[in-house]
Design a protein around this motif. Structure first.
Motif, short mmCIF file in Angstrom:
data_model
loop_
_atom_site.label_atom_id
_atom_site.label_comp_id
_atom_site.label_asym_id
_atom_site.label_seq_id
_atom_site.Cartn_x
_atom_site.Cartn_y
_atom_site.Cartn_z
N LEU A 67 -29.40 12.99 49.18
CA LEU A 67 -29.03 11.65 49.63
C LEU A 67 -29.67 10.58 48.76
O LEU A 67 -29.05 9.57 48.44
CB LEU A 67 -29.43 11.48 51.10
N LYS A 68 -30.92 10.82 48.37
CA LYS A 68 -31.61 9.86 47.51
C LYS A 68 -30.87 9.66 46.19
O LYS A 68 -30.71 8.53 45.72
CB LYS A 68 -33.03 10.35 47.24
N ASP A 69 -30.42 10.76 45.60
CA ASP A 69 -29.73 10.67 44.31
C ASP A 69 -28.45 9.85 44.42
O ASP A 69 -28.16 9.00 43.56
CB ASP A 69 -29.42 12.07 43.78
N LEU A 70 -27.66 10.10 45.47
CA LEU A 70 -26.43 9.33 45.65
C LEU A 70 -26.73 7.88 45.99
O LEU A 70 -26.03 6.97 45.55
CB LEU A 70 -25.57 9.95 46.74
N PHE A 71 -27.78 7.68 46.77
CA PHE A 71 -28.20 6.32 47.13
C PHE A 71 -28.51 5.50 45.88
O PHE A 71 -28.02 4.38 45.71
CB PHE A 71 -29.42 6.42 48.05
N LYS A 72 -29.31 6.04 45.01
CA LYS A 72 -29.68 5.34 43.78
C LYS A 72 -28.45 5.10 42.90
O LYS A 72 -28.29 4.02 42.31
CB LYS A 72 -30.74 6.12 43.03
N LYS A 73 -27.57 6.10 42.82
CA LYS A 73 -26.36 5.96 42.00
C LYS A 73 -25.47 4.85 42.55
O LYS A 73 -24.96 4.02 41.77
CB LYS A 73 -25.59 7.29 41.99
N LEU A 92 -26.36 2.27 44.37
CA LEU A 92 -26.99 0.98 44.14
C LEU A 92 -26.78 0.52 42.70
O LEU A 92 -26.50 -0.65 42.44
CB LEU A 92 -28.49 1.06 44.44
N GLU A 93 -26.93 1.43 41.76
CA GLU A 93 -26.78 1.08 40.36
C GLU A 93 -25.35 0.64 40.04
O GLU A 93 -25.13 -0.35 39.33
CB GLU A 93 -27.17 2.28 39.48
N ILE A 94 -24.36 1.37 40.59
CA ILE A 94 -22.95 1.00 40.37
C ILE A 94 -22.66 -0.36 40.99
O ILE A 94 -21.98 -1.21 40.39
CB ILE A 94 -22.02 2.08 40.95
N ALA A 95 -23.18 -0.59 42.20
CA ALA A 95 -22.95 -1.86 42.87
C ALA A 95 -23.55 -3.01 42.09
O ALA A 95 -22.95 -4.09 41.97
CB ALA A 95 -23.54 -1.81 44.29
N ALA A 96 -24.74 -2.79 41.53
CA ALA A 96 -25.40 -3.84 40.74
C ALA A 96 -24.62 -4.12 39.47
O ALA A 96 -24.45 -5.28 39.07
CB ALA A 96 -26.83 -3.43 40.42
N PRO A 98 -22.25 -1.85 47.81
CA PRO A 98 -22.20 -0.42 47.53
C PRO A 98 -21.09 0.28 48.29
O PRO A 98 -20.79 -0.06 49.44
CB PRO A 98 -23.58 0.09 47.99
N GLU A 99 -20.47 1.26 47.65
CA GLU A 99 -19.49 2.12 48.31
C GLU A 99 -20.23 3.06 49.26
O GLU A 99 -21.39 3.40 49.04
CB GLU A 99 -18.69 2.92 47.29
#
Length: 231
Positions: free
Chosen positions: A61-67, A69-73, A79-80
């Motif tokens: 979950l952490k890995d997808l969370f960070k991904k 956030l990065e895409i949203a930024a 974030p999706e």
């Protein structure tokens, strides 16, 4: 995405759930636990809930969370959502409580949608209710019950202390269920006294707000107004 979210205390917390390379004790077996991700937006949870499986789940979950956030930024948008598909018979309560807290805190930054695809039994129901948007397939089931303990040989004082501790845990579990359902407290406590199965049609008792029907899921639930952890 505001910069302060990327540098939030939550991200610092997430750094703490990654085990050292090589593992500790049984942690080297973590890759064999049936919790998988497509690396994009979906997590598939079919594991028994215990400290090790929760550690793997947090890492995924952490890995997808960070991904997300990065895409949203990068795209300057919200974030999706992350989709968590659950098919689990449950497991250890404390680990599930921790998983619930973790998902609820993630929800504050990136929405986590939970989908029951088979069964969410016992402790696995806590992962399900943690989602800010929840669905269940037409043939799926939810099973809830009172907490169980193996008391063993105890003195009266030890048993009485055990009883009081169990009551505190049971009250916390009831509070969590009441936060995300239409149960009345007295009704819920009676319901928990037996192994109670809820089908998809009966799952209306286990929702907060019905927002419509999905072509793939029998119930669709929105719970975005209370994404902050209710402690």
């Amino acid at each position: 995405m505001p910069e302060e979210i990327v540098e939030s205390d939550l991200l610092k917390l997430l750094q703490c759930v990654t085990p050292p390379k090589g593992g500790i004790g049984g942690l080297e077996m973590i890759d064999n636990i049936p919790i998988n991700s497509d690396g994009d937006s979906n997590i598939y949870f079919s594991a028994e809930i215990d400290p090790i499986s929760m550690l793997k789940f947090q890492n995924v979950l952490k890995d997808l969370f960070k991904k997300h956030l990065e895409i949203a930024a990068t795209k300057n948008r919200d974030p999706e959502p992350i989709n968590l598909f659950i098919n689990s018979y449950g497991g250890e309560l404390y680990s599930a409580m921790h998983g619930y807290d973790f998902i609820r805190e993630i929800n504050y930054h990136v929405p986590v949608y939970t989908h029951i695809t088979g069964i969410a039994a016992s402790a696995a129901t806590l992962l399900s209710i943690a989602g800010c948007y929840r669905t269940i397939t037409p043939s799926s089931e939810i099973l809830i019950h009172e907490i169980r303990t193996f008391a063993g040989f105890q003195t009266y004082s030890e048993f009485y202390e055990e009883f009081n501790n169990l009551k505190k845990i049971e009250d916390l579990l009831v509070k969590r269920y009441l936060t995300h359902s239409n149960f009345k407290e007295k009704e819920l406590r009676e319901f928990l006294k037996r192994d109670s199965i809820l089908t998809a049609d009966e799952e209306r008792k286990f929702i907060k707000e019905k927002t419509g029907l999905s072509p793939h899921f029998s119930k669709v639930i929105e719970d975005r107004k209370s994404t902050r952890l209710n402690s």
